[in-house]
Design an enzyme around this catalytic site. Structure first.
Site, PDB file in Angstrom:
ATOM      1  N   GLN A 152      59.194  62.304  33.076  1.00 15.64           N
ATOM      2  CA  GLN A 152      58.338  61.794  34.148  1.00 15.64           C
ATOM      3  C   GLN A 152      57.102  62.665  34.362  1.00 15.64           C
ATOM      4  O   GLN A 152      55.999  62.155  34.587  1.00 15.64           O
ATOM      5  CB  GLN A 152      59.139  61.710  35.458  1.00 15.64           C
ATOM      6  CG  GLN A 152      58.342  61.084  36.604  1.00 15.64           C
ATOM      7  CD  GLN A 152      59.103  61.112  37.912  1.00 15.64           C
ATOM      8  OE1 GLN A 152      59.383  62.187  38.452  1.00 15.64           O
ATOM      9  NE2 GLN A 152      59.455  59.937  38.428  1.00 15.64           N
ATOM     10  N   PHE A 205      17.890  77.990  25.044  1.00 15.90           N
ATOM     11  CA  PHE A 205      18.927  76.959  25.114  1.00 15.90           C
ATOM     12  C   PHE A 205      18.392  75.601  24.644  1.00 15.90           C
ATOM     13  O   PHE A 205      18.735  74.561  25.208  1.00 15.90           O
ATOM     14  CB  PHE A 205      19.507  76.828  26.526  1.00 15.90           C
ATOM     15  CG  PHE A 205      19.985  78.115  27.129  1.00 15.90           C
ATOM     16  CD1 PHE A 205      20.602  79.083  26.369  1.00 15.90           C
ATOM     17  CD2 PHE A 205      19.805  78.369  28.485  1.00 15.90           C
ATOM     18  CE1 PHE A 205      21.041  80.273  26.923  1.00 15.90           C
ATOM     19  CE2 PHE A 205      20.245  79.563  29.056  1.00 15.90           C
ATOM     20  CZ  PHE A 205      20.857  80.519  28.272  1.00 15.90           C
ATOM     21  N   GLU A 223      18.810  61.523  31.462  1.00 19.05           N
ATOM     22  CA  GLU A 223      19.568  62.534  30.729  1.00 19.05           C
ATOM     23  C   GLU A 223      20.918  62.780  31.394  1.00 19.05           C
ATOM     24  O   GLU A 223      21.950  62.909  30.715  1.00 19.05           O
ATOM     25  CB  GLU A 223      18.780  63.840  30.657  1.00 19.05           C
ATOM     26  CG  GLU A 223      19.534  64.954  29.928  1.00 19.05           C
ATOM     27  CD  GLU A 223      18.822  66.299  29.979  1.00 19.05           C
ATOM     28  OE1 GLU A 223      19.362  67.261  29.393  1.00 19.05           O
ATOM     29  OE2 GLU A 223      17.744  66.395  30.605  1.00 19.05           O
ATOM     30  N   ARG A 224      20.925  62.856  32.721  1.00 16.74           N
ATOM     31  CA  ARG A 224      22.177  63.147  33.427  1.00 16.74           C
ATOM     32  C   ARG A 224      23.178  62.017  33.295  1.00 16.74           C
ATOM     33  O   ARG A 224      24.388  62.255  33.204  1.00 16.74           O
ATOM     34  CB  ARG A 224      21.855  63.471  34.889  1.00 16.74           C
ATOM     35  CG  ARG A 224      21.198  64.836  35.026  1.00 16.74           C
ATOM     36  CD  ARG A 224      20.468  65.044  36.331  1.00 16.74           C
ATOM     37  NE  ARG A 224      19.831  66.365  36.328  1.00 16.74           N
ATOM     38  CZ  ARG A 224      18.910  66.767  37.204  1.00 16.74           C
ATOM     39  NH1 ARG A 224      18.500  65.940  38.150  1.00 16.74           N
ATOM     40  NH2 ARG A 224      18.387  67.978  37.124  1.00 16.74           N
ATOM     41  N   GLY A 260      16.433  79.123  34.952  1.00 20.35           N
ATOM     42  CA  GLY A 260      17.158  77.975  34.422  1.00 20.35           C
ATOM     43  C   GLY A 260      16.767  76.672  35.079  1.00 20.35           C
ATOM     44  O   GLY A 260      15.843  75.990  34.649  1.00 20.35           O
ATOM     45  N   GLU A 311      25.746  72.824  40.932  1.00 13.51           N
ATOM     46  CA  GLU A 311      25.202  73.213  42.232  1.00 13.51           C
ATOM     47  C   GLU A 311      23.854  72.547  42.488  1.00 13.51           C
ATOM     48  O   GLU A 311      23.578  72.078  43.603  1.00 13.51           O
ATOM     49  CB  GLU A 311      25.064  74.741  42.291  1.00 13.51           C
ATOM     50  CG  GLU A 311      26.391  75.495  42.305  1.00 13.51           C
ATOM     51  CD  GLU A 311      27.101  75.532  40.952  1.00 13.51           C
ATOM     52  OE1 GLU A 311      28.321  75.783  40.916  1.00 13.51           O
ATOM     53  OE2 GLU A 311      26.423  75.299  39.911  1.00 13.51           O
ATOM     54  N   THR A 356      13.816  74.848  29.705  1.00 19.56           N
ATOM     55  CA  THR A 356      14.457  76.066  30.196  1.00 19.56           C
ATOM     56  C   THR A 356      13.846  77.315  29.576  1.00 19.56           C
ATOM     57  O   THR A 356      13.552  77.357  28.380  1.00 19.56           O
ATOM     58  CB  THR A 356      15.965  76.030  29.894  1.00 19.56           C
ATOM     59  OG1 THR A 356      16.528  74.854  30.464  1.00 19.56           O
ATOM     60  CG2 THR A 356      16.666  77.247  30.485  1.00 19.56           C
ATOM     61  N   GLU A 357      13.688  78.355  30.393  1.00 20.82           N
ATOM     62  CA  GLU A 357      13.108  79.616  29.944  1.00 20.82           C
ATOM     63  C   GLU A 357      14.071  80.775  30.148  1.00 20.82           C
ATOM     64  O   GLU A 357      14.978  80.692  30.989  1.00 20.82           O
ATOM     65  CB  GLU A 357      11.799  79.879  30.687  1.00 20.82           C
ATOM     66  CG  GLU A 357      10.762  78.808  30.440  1.00 20.82           C
ATOM     67  CD  GLU A 357       9.417  79.074  31.093  1.00 20.82           C
ATOM     68  OE1 GLU A 357       8.435  78.425  30.704  1.00 20.82           O
ATOM     69  OE2 GLU A 357       9.357  79.942  32.002  1.00 20.82           O
ATOM     70  N   PRO A 358      13.888  81.853  29.380  1.00 15.34           N
ATOM     71  CA  PRO A 358      14.800  83.000  29.508  1.00 15.34           C
ATOM     72  C   PRO A 358      14.870  83.567  30.918  1.00 15.34           C
ATOM     73  O   PRO A 358      15.912  84.055  31.352  1.00 15.34           O
ATOM     74  CB  PRO A 358      14.211  84.026  28.524  1.00 15.34           C
ATOM     75  CG  PRO A 358      13.488  83.211  27.509  1.00 15.34           C
ATOM     76  CD  PRO A 358      12.925  82.050  28.270  1.00 15.34           C
TER      77      PRO A 358
END
Length: 383
Positions: free
Chosen positions: A280, A158, A243-244, A133, A371, A128-130
């Site tokens: 309940q 990140f 990873e996911r 994403g 998304e 990831t880069e600034p």
């Protein structure tokens, strides 16, 4: 509750992880979370306890096993250690090492993989880069070939374990635009021109350090390139599937912990002359939490079984995305209900479910947003 694929071997690994977490993590994890860091010595302790190498070949210093074994160990580390940040930081090698294991050279295995699995060296993955994403194909960190080196310039953000890593598995652009111009380089953090911009402060995962990284004309040996030049995009996508699933498994573990904490609290907390479980509405909330948790665990378990079949990793992208979305939605719901059932105590920092509620918020974002997961699902479903 266990995954359906588990055997006695998985239970033995769970027992090992419980012992490690009870001795090395649980007594200190609350302080580590508040201090936003855990000691580097924990990496070596995990190696010595044969925790770090689960899921990696014995020839490279691991203990063998597969993704199912990794999920079982991670769940016990969380349930007993009670710190998502510690689990995530301790496990950053699980996304940094697989491309090197699968596509690296014997020299890269000995220089990078084995020291992580046996000696407590710290690795991180930087994609990831600034400026972007989830759009991996649009990354701009540049690596220009100069003889036997690449000159790397750019930034990443990140990055889990970025402030303490010994080396970074880094996605760089070595060619033209799009996914065909991307390569993977292992960049050692002692390289001149490498720097940590800053340690990032987050909503959750406090014990896990997260960093912004800068590369200012870093000279990286061509020998540190993983696989062919311009050929990293398929490696990154393959890495994403595993990873996911791991992220989905973490959500199952977080929700399991939040659920257990809430059941225990509801059984002992009194209101209007009876325990909360005497109402309940409480029982039904707990039943909904348990049901969603069981459903997510079943889907994650099915995903693991499919990915372990021959060629399954290449076919698992859509199901992994489904598992991640299902598990993240479930985890957010369970943690929210846990806070609600704890009442005012659920909003207090000293209450575990408050921290789990914050920790859960990252999962619909990290490893590909919810998304993006829907786009992956749509593509694999053919519409």
């Amino acid at each position: 509750m266990l995954y359906l694929f588990e055997t006695d071997e998985h239970e033995a690994l769970r027992a090992r992880a419980r012992r490690f977490a009870a001795q090395h993590v649980a007594p200190f994890s609350a302080d580590w979370e508040e201090n936003e860091e855990f000691p580097l010595a924990l990496y070596r302790a995990a190696c010595e306890a044969d925790i770090t190498g689960v899921g990696y070949p014995e020839a490279l210093g691991g203990q063998g096993g597969d993704l199912g074994h990794v999920l079982a160990v991670a769940e016990e580390l969380l349930l007993v250690g009670r710190s998502v940040g510690t689990l995530v930081g301790l496990g950053s090698h699980s996304i940094a090492l697989p491309p090197i294991v699968r596509f690296g050279t014997p020299d890269q295995h000995s220089r990078f993989v084995t020291p992580c699995l046996r000696d407590g060296k710290v690795s991180a993955l930087a994609i990831t880069e600034p400026g972007g994403g989830s759009d991996v194909a649009a990354l701009t960190t540049r690596a220009e070939r100069d003889g036997d080196h690449y000159v790397v310039t750019g930034a990443k953000t990140f990055i889990t374990s970025g402030t303490r890593a010994d080396f970074i598995t880094t996605a760089v652009r070595t060619g033209g635009p799009g996914h065909g111009g991307v390569s993977l380089l292992v960049i050692e953090t002692t390289t001149p021109g490498f720097s940590v911009g800053k340690k990032l402060r987050k909503t959750g995962w406090w014990a896990s350090d997260t960093a912004e990284l800068h590369f200012d004309a870093c000279r990286v040996p061509v020998a540190n390139r993983i696989g062919p030049e311009h050929g990293a995009f398929p490696m990154i996508m393959m890495n994403f599937a595993s990873e996911r699933i791991m992220l989905a498994g973490q959500c199952v573990a977080i929700a399991e912990l939040a659920y257990r904490e809430t059941v225990a609290y509801a059984k002992q907390r009194h209101a209007f002359g009876k325990t909360l479980t005497g109402f309940q509405v409480t029982r039904h909330k707990l039943a909904d939490m348990a049901t969603r948790l069981a459903a997510a665990r079943a889907l994650v378990g099915e995903c693991v079984q499919r990915i372990l079949r021959p060629g399954g990793e290449l076919q698992a992208a859509g199901l992994a995305a489904m598992a991640k979305n299902t598990a993240t939605d479930m985890c957010s719901f369970v943690c929210d209900q846990a806070v609600q059932l704890h009442g005012g105590y659920g909003y207090m920092r000293e209450t575990l479910v408050e921290r789990l509620y914050r920790d859960a918020r990252l999962y619909p974002i990290g490893g590909g947003t919810r998304e993006i997961m829907n786009e992956v699902i749509a593509k694999t479903e053919g519409y």
